[in-house]
Design an enzyme around this catalytic site. Structure first.
Site, PDB file in Angstrom:
ATOM      1  N   ASP A 179       0.864  -1.183   0.000  1.00 54.02           N
ATOM      2  CA  ASP A 179       0.000   0.000   0.000  1.00 54.02           C
ATOM      3  C   ASP A 179       0.897   1.229   0.000  1.00 54.02           C
ATOM      4  O   ASP A 179       1.658   1.443   0.953  1.00 54.02           O
ATOM      5  CB  ASP A 179      -0.895  -0.048   1.247  1.00 54.02           C
ATOM      6  CG  ASP A 179      -1.806   1.168   1.319  1.00 54.02           C
ATOM      7  OD1 ASP A 179      -2.270   1.601   0.262  1.00 54.02           O
ATOM      8  OD2 ASP A 179      -2.035   1.683   2.421  1.00 54.02           O
ATOM      9  N   THR A 206      -0.708   4.685  -4.689  1.00 53.96           N
ATOM     10  CA  THR A 206       0.509   4.347  -5.445  1.00 53.96           C
ATOM     11  C   THR A 206       0.536   5.118  -6.762  1.00 53.96           C
ATOM     12  O   THR A 206       1.555   5.719  -7.119  1.00 53.96           O
ATOM     13  CB  THR A 206       0.537   2.822  -5.727  1.00 53.96           C
ATOM     14  OG1 THR A 206       0.209   2.138  -4.521  1.00 53.96           O
ATOM     15  CG2 THR A 206       1.884   2.379  -6.194  1.00 53.96           C
TER      16      THR A 206
END
Length: 544
Positions: free
Chosen positions: A60, A94
């Site tokens: 994550d 991301t």
């Protein structure tokens, strides 16, 4: 010749001009490179050790950057934007870092050609506006929020890139159920507060398949007195925010006693007070009393005699969840209890022992507006990672509920936007068209990274994908992140909420613009005696 005038303090370091901009670009590229391998279903995990020796394993983006400690101010900005993205829409942390890094490196060649940063910024702003218009008007499709199968597909595409992918059906069901339960319509406005009312309770042990959404709440508490009932069907629940014990003075209180009877009288007054409080409660015949404060031994005695179960020292947030689940109101004084404050919406109260601890379950609620997600798994680290993944899934479900529009995933949106911007750039005159075109090239970083992460041949596949999008009609073609082939996302079933994509582009662009604006960095260095490095805050302190 005049001697150079020193304006700044001797201990201050100053960088300005081109050097600063290049430094900023390289710092953001470095952060983006750390995160790059974490995109897509073939993402790698990062293993991080915090200063306390704890281990975090995750892919994550936000969780990784939260753990990394960086020195460079531009890199700190990048970490900040992934946090913003996480708080705002909960997914795309991301992508936002990779895009911001790519936008800045696209600007680097123009800075080298002596183009003024303001010109680049204007072109970037124009590109952002056009991107959002194309995204909302041409690419997005509407979705029916009540169609379970469609919602599953959307949540699936979020979970597919995470550790949870193996149990994706289970996780999708959990996320969808939880968000449906928590959704509350007030005055025509839909409010979905996952943070407060969908609590994730992690209990190590058992298997992943045992995880479920409760139609009610659970918390880590046991009854205060061993003789109290541990299972009650259709309980009448009373929630309190006051002590069920004798009030003590705030500070030291001195009482002077002359006769021995006075002391007996004081004790008697305490007992009378507690009896009165308990009688106020017993009058409404509740089966279960939950208070955020303490319950004295005497009060327990009176409540046991009346057949009432009591739980004490419950957290405020848990109490609010119980109130929403069973329809009770939290009462601050026992004298003010009314019949309508009693919650009757719950079907079952029971206490179960899981592992070494006792957990209270208030379930089978008729229409719960709060719920608990019970996660089971092998170890704490796995549970932490599963919770992070589940939070993303919950946010995705919430975003679609609030704005029911979707765009195809797998890098197809970025390619479609890149093509649209490329076409539009032909109509732009003057020097602006070059940075504008660079934005369309920078967008290709998402499909390119997806191909790289699954080990495909980047140049060949990306050229083929460009050719597919060249006509403008195949806008749903993207990369299958598992094997790097080109597939139609409509058939493949990977969709993402518009709000996540729009927020990603806005945040990435704004950050690139912000960092291009900087042309001077003045860093004050500490004096020698203060040179000891500061203790880094732990993860817990940062979360507080």
């Amino acid at each position: 010749m005049h001697a150079p005038i020193v304006v700044l303090n001797q201990n201050v370091k100053r960088e300005h001009g081109k050097k600063v901009q290049q430094g900023n670009i390289h710092a953001t590229k470095a952060v983006a490179d750390v995160i790059r391998t974490c995109l897509g279903p073939r993402a790698m995990l990062k293993m991080l050790m915090d200063p306390m020796g704890g281990i975090v394993m995750t892919n994550d983006g936000n969780a990784i950057l939260r753990e990394i400690q960086v020195q460079h101010p531009a890199a700190k900005t990048m970490i900040e934007i992934s946090r913003t993205q996480d708080e705002e829409v909960g997914d795309g942390t991301t992508s936002v870092i990779i895009l911001a890094g790519e936008m800045l490196s696209a600007a680097e060649q123009f800075l080298d050609q002596q183009m003024h940063p303001t010109v680049i910024i204007q072109a970037y702003r124009l590109a952002l506006e056009d991107m959002l218009v194309v995204l909302r008007d041409n690419i997005s499709v509407d979705v029916d929020v009540n169609n379970r199968a469609e919602m599953m597909k959307i949540i699936q595409s979020c979970i597919g890139t995470k550790f949870l992918a193996k149990w994706s059906d289970l996780a999708c069901n959990i996320a969808y159920e939880a968000v449906k339960k928590v959704a509350l319509e007030e005055g025509g406005k839909l409010e979905v507060d996952i943070k407060r009312y969908a609590k994730v309770e992690k209990v190590p042990g058992g298997t992943m398949e045992d995880s479920r959404v409760l139609d009610g709440v659970m918390f880590n508490k046991d009854v205060t007195h061993p003789k109290m009932r541990r299972r009650i069907e259709n309980p009448r629940i009373l929630l309190l925010d006051c002590n069920l014990e004798y009030k003590k003075g705030e500070s030291q209180t001195a009482i002077e006693i002359v006769k021995e009877e006075d002391f007996t009288r004081i004790l008697q007054m305490e007992e009378e007070y507690i009896e009165k409080v308990c009688n106020d409660i017993i009058a409404f015949k509740p089966d279960l009393v939950i208070t955020e404060k303490g319950v004295s031994d005497l009060a327990q005695h009176f409540l046991v005699k009346a057949g009432i179960t009591a739980l004490r020292r419950l957290r405020k947030s848990d109490n609010n969840r119980v109130a929403r689940a069973c329809g009770a109101s939290i009462v601050s004084r026992t004298e003010e209890i009314r019949e309508e404050d009693i919650g009757t919406g719950a079907g079952l109260f029971e206490i179960e022992k899981i592992g070494d601890e006792y957990f209270t379950f208030i379930t089978k609620c008729k229409d719960p507006k709060a719920c608990t997600i019970l996660l089971r798994g092998a170890s704490k680290d796995i549970l932490n990672e599963v919770e992070r993944n589940l939070q993303d899934a919950l946010h995705v479900a919430r975003n679609v509920m609030v704005e029911p529009k979707l765009v195809p995933g797998g890098g197809s949106v970025e390619m479609a936007l890149a093509h649209a911007l490329n076409e539009k750039a032909k109509s732009i005159t003057g020097v602006h068209q070059w940075p504008y075109r660079a934005v369309s090239r920078a967008l290709e970083v998402i499909p390119r990274t997806l191909i790289q992460n699954c080990g495909g041949s980047t140049i060949r596949i990306l050229t083929a994908l460009r050719a597919k999008h060249a006509g403008g009609e195949n806008s749903t073609y993207g990369i299958n992140g598992d094997d790097g082939t080109i597939v139609d996302m409509k058939d493949y079933g990977i969709w993402e909420p518009v709000s996540v994509k729009a927020q990603t582009y806005k945040t990435a662009m704004e950050t690139a613009i912000l960092l291009l604006r900087i042309d001077d960095i003045v860093s004050g260095q500490k004096k020698k005696k203060d040179d000891q490095p500061e203790a880094q805050p732990t993860q817990e302190a940062m979360q507080e």
